[in-house]
Design an enzyme around this catalytic site. Structure first.
Site, PDB file in Angstrom:
ATOM      1  N   PRO A  13      42.847  37.086  31.183  1.00  0.00           N
ATOM      2  CA  PRO A  13      41.869  36.197  30.556  1.00  0.00           C
ATOM      3  C   PRO A  13      41.789  36.457  29.058  1.00  0.00           C
ATOM      4  CG  PRO A  13      40.765  37.998  31.662  1.00  0.00           C
ATOM      5  CD  PRO A  13      42.219  38.135  31.996  1.00  0.00           C
ATOM      6  N   SER A 261      36.444  46.534  24.428  1.00  0.00           N
ATOM      7  CA  SER A 261      37.605  46.367  25.294  1.00  0.00           C
ATOM      8  C   SER A 261      37.284  45.418  26.442  1.00  0.00           C
ATOM      9  CB  SER A 261      38.040  47.722  25.850  1.00  0.00           C
ATOM     10  OG  SER A 261      37.219  48.057  26.942  1.00  0.00           O
ATOM     11  N   LYS A 262      38.334  45.059  27.164  1.00  0.00           N
ATOM     12  CA  LYS A 262      38.173  44.127  28.275  1.00  0.00           C
ATOM     13  C   LYS A 262      37.241  44.695  29.347  1.00  0.00           C
ATOM     14  CE  LYS A 262      42.249  41.396  27.700  1.00  0.00           C
ATOM     15  NZ  LYS A 262      43.200  40.498  28.282  1.00  0.00           N
ATOM     16  N   ARG A 263      37.212  46.011  29.436  1.00  0.00           N
ATOM     17  CA  ARG A 263      36.384  46.624  30.477  1.00  0.00           C
ATOM     18  C   ARG A 263      34.915  46.770  30.079  1.00  0.00           C
ATOM     19  NH1 ARG A 263      41.071  48.791  30.527  1.00  0.00           N
ATOM     20  NH2 ARG A 263      40.485  50.182  28.835  1.00  0.00           N
TER      21      ARG A 263
END
Ligand code: GLU
Length: 507
Positions: A13, A261-263
């Site tokens: 994504p 970050s993505k997390r």
């Protein structure tokens, strides 16, 4: 003619930082009456994620970032997916070899690892470069006939750029000013992989050249690659067509400690993706701004200010004003901290700009499920009462359940502090007055309760908490008589009588 591109890799994504990059490209293109191109950089087949390209397009579409050219809209400079341009890249890699600016390398991954370990052991930067390449298996170190034999027999090879040993590479960045890097800090990056696919570096330069890109506006993480790109332009003979570079500052975690970050999103309680995303392999769902109730205008405005501001620090910019005000030279060099409160503040602001009917239609399906017997034609009126305190459209009904159904629960604190037998009889008397009054509008109700209070030697607001309690169950909320107007005389009186009984049982 300004031509800029947003060039995501479909590896998952789109991160909100990527959305900001797309937005700045969009603003720059519109401001300069230029073109915005979408290019899908899908040369890394191992990292390709199904659905990612559609997700990127849907996200940017939701935000109103329109492209003039791209895989979805077409254009005169295609193909807009790198995987569809494969033969072109090989031709340019061969061209570089012919000119002496690139070479074949046959090293196995074991050999590359050995080289790295060897260099690390002697405290040197593990790089494939002007010095170490002479110890490796490539067309510069091996005898010519062996190179020919290896190529003819189909040995695996990559093509690497041949960088000079100790040379300064300089380029001007529109945001950072002059950037100077010595080639001793760089390595002979792979340009063409053994599967015949170009690496990001080669494909990116060839495409930017072929698509006549004038400005490369991208994230700071690509700054270290820029000197290599400058060398590629030079070696391919395109230096006079080289685009201008602008490397955007990083988006940081809210505490400023490191890159967002993505997390981080689900961990820190806010989305980092524009739309909800379900990972096709793990089925794990990550939240998205759209599904959380953020409005596209708010997300755009918030993102625009993460790394850019006007001289007078103005904050509210609808899209057309953003285009007008955007100035790439005012983008800051230092990272921008994500600020959840600010994001919510923007959302509230843009929610207030919407017509009640628009908000109502965006939540009516949810309301229908939550309150099946509620008359939806009254939803706009409920929104009018609740939007003032709402950040998200859904809060226009979740914050005030009493507009949709009779209260059955009563705010404990208000009961303890404000409910008494004195209040109970006052409420009984007030119901009688309400029933008698010919007008049930805010101003008249206000006068009615005020004169009742005065007649009982009390201040105007004396009965308000108890009145709110018996009609809504809540300890606070929108102006009480606005709620009464919305509910209507019959319902208000019924609620008061029912609540008196409920509260008796409660006690
Ligand atoms: N494909 C790169 C990315 O995913 C593009 C970087 C660039 O704009 O040059 O961000």
């Amino acid at each position: 003619m300004v031509r800029v591109r947003f060039a995501p890799s479909p590896t998952g994504p789109l991160h909100i930082g990527g959305v900001r990059t797309a937005l700045y490209n969009y603003l720059f293109a519109r401001k300069n009456k230029g073109k915005l191109i979408l290019r899908i950089e899908d040369t890394d087949q191992k990292r390709y994620v199904k659905g990612a390209e559609d997700y990127i397009i849907e996200s940017l579409n939701w935000l109103g970032i329109q492209f003039d050219e791209g895989p979805h809209t077409g254009g005169d400079y295609g193909p807009y997916r790198q995987s569809e341009r494969k033969p072109d890249y090989r031709q340019y890699a061969d061209d570089l070899i012919e000119k002496g600016h690139a070479y074949y390398a046959f090293d196995t991954s074991e050999e590359l690892n050995e080289m790295r370990e060897r260099l690390e052991a002697s405290k040197m930067m593990p790089k494939y470069d002007a010095i170490s390449r002479s110890t490796m298996k490539n067309s510069l170190s091996l005898p010519e006939d062996e190179v020919k034999r290896r190529l003819a027999s189909g040995d695996d090879f990559v093509i690497r750029i041949k960088l000079p040993r100790n040379e300064e590479v300089r380029f001007h960045d529109e945001i950072r000013g002059w950037v100077v890097v010595n080639t001793t800090q760089m390595d002979d990056k792979v340009l063409l992989k053994s599967d015949g696919m170009p690496t990001y570096h080669l494909a990116n330069i060839v495409d930017d050249f072929k698509m006549e890109i004038t400005h490369v506006i991208r994230g700071e993480e690509w700054l270290p690659s820029a000197p290599l790109h400058v060398m590629l332009y030079r070696y391919l003979g395109w230096e006079d067509k080289m685009p201008k570079f602008a490397h955007l500052p990083l988006l940081l975690k809210p505490d400023g400690n490191g890159k967002l970050s993505k997390r981080d999103g689900d961990r820190l309680g806010f989305p980092v993706f524009p739309l909800e995303w379900k990972d096709p392999s793990t089925e794990v769902v990550s939240t998205g701004y759209r599904e959380e109730g953020y409005l596209p205008e708010a997300v755009l405005n918030m993102l625009a200010l993460l790394g850019w501001h006007t001289a007078d620090n103005q904050e509210l910019f609808p899209k057309d004003k953003l285009i007008e005000a955007f100035d790439i030279s005012r983008v800051s060099k230092s990272g921008a901290k994500f600020d959840l409160k600010k994001a919510q503040w923007f959302n509230h602001h843009y929610l207030m700009q919407l017509a009640n009917e628009q908000i109502a239609s965006s939540i009516q399906d949810e309301v229908k499920i939550a309150y099946p017997s509620f008359d939806l034609s009254r939803l706009s009126a409920a929104v009018e009462l609740t939007k003032e305190k709402a950040i998200f459209p859904s809060e226009c009904y979740t914050n005030a359940p009493y507009l949709f159904q009779r209260p059955t629960l009563y705010d404990e604190k208000t009961v303890a502090k404000k409910w008494s037998s004195e209040m109970e009889s006052a409420m009984q008397e007030l119901v009688a007055h309400f029933k008698d009054t010919p007008s049930f509008i805010e101003a008249d109700l206000d006068t009615l309760v005020e004169s009742y209070a005065l007649a009982n030697d009390n201040k105007k607001f004396y009965y308000f908490p108890a009145l709110r309690l018996v009609t809504t169950g809540a300890g606070g909320g929108p102006p009480l008589f606005k709620i009464f107007e919305f509910l209507g005389k019959q319902e208000v009186c019924a609620r008061i009588e029912e609540s008196i009984l409920n509260l008796k049982q409660h006690a």
